[in-house]
Design a protein around this motif. Structure first.
Motif, PDB file in Angstrom:
ATOM      1  N   PHE A  50       0.808  -1.221   0.000  1.00 52.16           N
ATOM      2  CA  PHE A  50       0.000   0.000   0.000  1.00 52.16           C
ATOM      3  C   PHE A  50       0.843   1.275   0.000  1.00 52.16           C
ATOM      4  N   VAL A  51       1.950   1.261   0.765  1.00 52.52           N
ATOM      5  CA  VAL A  51       2.750   2.481   0.889  1.00 52.52           C
ATOM      6  C   VAL A  51       3.692   2.657  -0.292  1.00 52.52           C
ATOM      7  N   TYR A  52       4.430   1.597  -0.659  1.00 55.38           N
ATOM      8  CA  TYR A  52       5.455   1.736  -1.682  1.00 55.38           C
ATOM      9  C   TYR A  52       4.943   1.444  -3.100  1.00 55.38           C
ATOM     10  N   ILE A  53       4.222   0.340  -3.266  1.00 52.25           N
ATOM     11  CA  ILE A  53       3.788  -0.038  -4.619  1.00 52.25           C
ATOM     12  C   ILE A  53       2.588   0.785  -5.067  1.00 52.25           C
ATOM     13  N   LEU A  54       1.522   0.826  -4.281  1.00 51.46           N
ATOM     14  CA  LEU A  54       0.319   1.573  -4.649  1.00 51.46           C
ATOM     15  C   LEU A  54       0.418   3.053  -4.297  1.00 51.46           C
ATOM     16  N   ASP A  55       1.446   3.437  -3.555  1.00 48.59           N
ATOM     17  CA  ASP A  55       1.721   4.843  -3.229  1.00 48.59           C
ATOM     18  C   ASP A  55       0.521   5.515  -2.541  1.00 48.59           C
ATOM     19  N   LEU A  56      -0.081   4.817  -1.604  1.00 49.51           N
ATOM     20  CA  LEU A  56      -1.180   5.397  -0.841  1.00 49.51           C
ATOM     21  C   LEU A  56      -0.690   6.244   0.328  1.00 49.51           C
ATOM     22  N   GLY A  57       0.596   6.133   0.634  1.00 45.09           N
ATOM     23  CA  GLY A  57       1.155   6.951   1.693  1.00 45.09           C
ATOM     24  C   GLY A  57       0.810   6.424   3.073  1.00 45.09           C
ATOM     25  N   GLN A  58       1.300   7.126   4.075  1.00 43.99           N
ATOM     26  CA  GLN A  58       1.047   6.764   5.469  1.00 43.99           C
ATOM     27  C   GLN A  58      -0.233   7.466   5.913  1.00 43.99           C
ATOM     28  N   SER A  59      -1.339   6.919   5.465  1.00 40.67           N
ATOM     29  CA  SER A  59      -2.623   7.609   5.566  1.00 40.67           C
ATOM     30  C   SER A  59      -3.654   6.753   6.286  1.00 40.67           C
ATOM     31  N   ILE A  60      -4.812   7.370   6.518  1.00 37.26           N
ATOM     32  CA  ILE A  60      -5.931   6.652   7.133  1.00 37.26           C
ATOM     33  C   ILE A  60      -6.377   5.496   6.244  1.00 37.26           C
ATOM     34  N   LEU A  61      -6.378   5.709   4.927  1.00 35.78           N
ATOM     35  CA  LEU A  61      -6.779   4.650   4.003  1.00 35.78           C
ATOM     36  C   LEU A  61      -5.847   3.450   4.120  1.00 35.78           C
ATOM     37  N   THR A  62      -4.544   3.698   4.192  1.00 33.28           N
ATOM     38  CA  THR A  62      -3.582   2.608   4.339  1.00 33.28           C
ATOM     39  C   THR A  62      -3.799   1.853   5.644  1.00 33.28           C
ATOM     40  N   ALA A  63      -4.023   2.587   6.729  1.00 35.85           N
ATOM     41  CA  ALA A  63      -4.256   1.939   8.028  1.00 35.85           C
ATOM     42  C   ALA A  63      -5.535   1.112   8.008  1.00 35.85           C
ATOM     43  N   GLY A  64      -6.608   1.662   7.411  1.00 36.10           N
ATOM     44  CA  GLY A  64      -7.861   0.921   7.341  1.00 36.10           C
ATOM     45  C   GLY A  64      -7.743  -0.337   6.496  1.00 36.10           C
TER      46      GLY A  64
END
Length: 321
Positions: free
Chosen positions: A150-164
């Motif tokens: 989620f963080v590196y490949i999909l580049d969603l960042g360190q965000s609420i979406l990634t945590a969820g």
């Protein structure tokens, strides 16, 4: 002749009496073993409950002075007396919202498919084994998976979406397993009766199977959400902030389309992370804040589990088999 005939009549009777005595002794021995096992189980349960009660009481005694409105309405601060949980509990609510949306529909649908629609072959057996094993995987593994995907490949960042999404993956096997077990507990006679009056496969599943298994499914969902609420390792792994003095954008706006998705990409913190941050401070006043946060997490978890048990009881009581 008379003595021989009497001996042949007495011997079988004595043998029967001996067998009965052996049966009584065996039953008595098994009852004693059952009693010992029950006593050991009761002692183990009592010890576990006393340990939890002791820890909870210790947390409450240390942090009760922080149980006030300011503690829940103030941002974290470098001054312990002014520090609060506002950003942490708001972040927890938003992360749990994403987790619920991601895990619950997918988990219930997957459990329903595997139990009612999937063909019974080697492929479905492999899926079942993997789902069961995933339910016991350490949470840090999900954090590492989310960091890479989620963080590196999909580049969603360190965000609420990634945590969820991370916590959604964590509780997804739990929801699937609880859904399958709840569906499996429904008597086959209910399905056969529905088919006998001409119901289709979907009508049987929707109107009968899901209705009768709703209590168990709901219990599994709540227990999974309670576990996600207290998880720390995967959230730290994906880079949750330990100190945050702002709130994410509100999901609902006053202008059309009245829904805002910017909060999904916002930085965040959650209750366990905030507790960890305060525990790492050398000042004892911050440890008091951490104790109050820990007590709050335990209270929320107990309330969620208690709600699950109560709802399951009420739903099963209202169902007419």
């Amino acid at each position: 002749m008379t003595s021989d005939s009497n001996s042949t009549q007495i011997t079988p009777k004595a043998s029967v009496i001996k067998d009965l005595d052996e049966v009584r002794a065996m039953i008595k021995r098994h009852k004693l073993n059952d009693y010992i096992f029950s006593l050991v189980g009761l002692l183990a349960l009592t010890l576990a409950l006393l340990t939890l009660l002791t820890l909870f009481t210790d947390l409450v005694m240390d942090g009760y002075q922080r149980f006030n409105l300011d503690f829940f309405s103030e941002f974290p601060s470098r001054r312990a007396a002014r520090a609060g949980l506002l950003s942490a509990w708001v972040g927890s609510v938003l992360v749990m919202l994403v987790t619920f949306i991601v895990a619950v529909p997918m988990g219930v649908a997957a459990g329903l498919y595997l139990e009612e629609y999937a063909p019974k072959n080697w492929f479905s057996d492999i899926i079942e084994i993997n789902v069961t094993n995933l339910a016991g995987v350490p949470s840090i593994i999900y954090g590492l998976l989310a960091l890479g995907l989620f963080v590196y490949i999909l580049d969603l960042g360190q965000s609420i979406l990634t945590a969820g999404l991370t916590l959604g993956l964590l509780i997804l096997p739990i929801v699937i397993v609880s859904t399958r077990e709840s569906i499996r507990a429904i008597p086959i006679a209910i399905r056969e009766a529905a088919y006998a009056v001409g119901a289709t496969k979907w009508q049987v599943v929707y109107n009968h199977v899901l209705k009768y298994s709703y209590g168990g499914i709901l219990t599994g969902i709540i227990i999974g959400m309670a576990r996600a609420l207290g998880e720390t390792a995967p959230i730290i792994t994906i880079g949750a902030l330990t100190f945050i003095a702002f709130l994410p954008p509100t999901p609902i706006t006053e202008t059309a389309p009245f829904i805002n998705f910017e909060w999904l990409s916002s930085g965040f913190t959650v209750l366990p992370i905030q507790m960890f941050n305060w525990l790492s401070r050398p000042d004892h006043a911050f440890h008091i804040n951490a104790a109050a946060t820990g007590a709050l997490i335990i209270i929320i978890t107990l309330l969620m589990n208690g709600t699950a048990i109560y709802l399951r009881y009420k739903i099963r009581k209202n169902i007419k088999w």
